[in-house]
Scaffold this active site. Structure first.
Site, short mmCIF file in Angstrom:
data_model
loop_
_atom_site.label_atom_id
_atom_site.label_comp_id
_atom_site.label_asym_id
_atom_site.label_seq_id
_atom_site.Cartn_x
_atom_site.Cartn_y
_atom_site.Cartn_z
N ASP A 11 -64.06 43.73 -40.21
CA ASP A 11 -63.86 44.99 -40.91
C ASP A 11 -62.36 45.36 -40.73
OD1 ASP A 11 -64.60 47.56 -42.04
OD2 ASP A 11 -64.41 48.35 -40.02
N ASP A 13 -60.67 48.98 -41.28
CA ASP A 13 -60.41 50.29 -40.66
C ASP A 13 -61.26 50.46 -39.41
OD1 ASP A 13 -59.90 52.95 -40.13
OD2 ASP A 13 -61.34 53.67 -41.60
#
Ligand code: B16
Ligand code: MG
Length: 220
Positions: A11, A13
């Site tokens: 991922d 953020d």
């Protein structure tokens, strides 16, 4: 069960960099301008979810027409993009580059799977876009996390099946998506990721071999 890992999928953020604060400030500015109460705590519920779903959660049941919704999302995104102007390699979270390098040296393919439509731009600003073999972002699939589609799409680009890949995620929606898709999971940082196979506070001490060993233990 034997485990046979060929890819790590990250991922963006909250795992590779911390853009959550910039998302918060941009939504907060919009909310203040429109007279909608919005706190840092409210912002936690937006972690990992799409721009559209974020707007719906911010509105908390208030209704606006579609043209206004589009205009508000555009305005929030303009504020967000402007705030990314000064990010550099220094904004990569501690340990992330080491882990990417170490995994690559071990022959593990590297993917990114972010709900953000700005993911490629952020990776370019961080000067790390070349470190990823495949990038899934907010344009790649229709159904966003907690649907598993983005991870499945990214795994396909890396030519691995879900049980051959480990997802690194900081959001509840992301871990739910990865588990539904049949992936191995490493939850980063928050209590909300406690359903992951392995939990880490952050990537600062993360080592590929130790993560693989921990996954092997959970699968025994
Ligand atoms: P954008 P991730 C997510 O990124 C953010 O965590 C979430 O807060 C944001 O709403 C979403 O991207 C969409 O971002 O407005 O830039 O398309 O955690 O999936 O990397
Ligand atoms: Mg995230």
């Amino acid at each position: 069960m034997t485990i046979d890992i060929h890819a790590f999928i990250f991922d963006l953020d909250g795992v590779i960099t911390d853009t959550a604060e910039f998302h918060y400030l941009a939504w907060k500015r919009l909310a203040d301008e429109e007279g909608i109460p919005f706190t840092r705590q409210d912002n936690e519920a937006l972690r990992g979810v799409s721009r559209r779903e974020s707007l719906d959660r911010l509105l908390k049941g208030r209704s606006i027409d579609e043209a206004t919704a589009q205009a508000w999302m555009q305005r929030k995104n303009d504020y967000y993009i402007a705030s990314l102007n000064d990010i550099t390699l220094a904004n990569v979270l501690p340990g992330a580059l080491n882990l990417l390098d170490e995994a690559r040296r071990a022959g593990i393919r590297i993917g990114l799977a972010s709900a953000s439509k700005n993911a490629q731009f952020v990776l370019e600003k961080l000067s790390i876009i070349d470190r990823f073999d495949a990038i899934g972002d907010g344009y790649s699939v229709v159904n966003t996390k907690p649907a598993p589609d983005l991870f499945i799409w990214t795994a396909g680009r890396l030519d691995v099946s879900p049980p051959q890949a480990v997802i690194f995620e900081d959001s509840e929606a992301g871990i739910a998506a990865a588990l539904t898709g049949g992936f191995w999971t490493v939850g980063i940082g928050h209590a909300s990721v406690d359903k992951a196979h392995v939990l880490l506070p952050d990537l600062s001490e993360a080592r590929a071999a130790a993560i693989l060993a921990a996954l092997r233990t959970t699968s025994e």
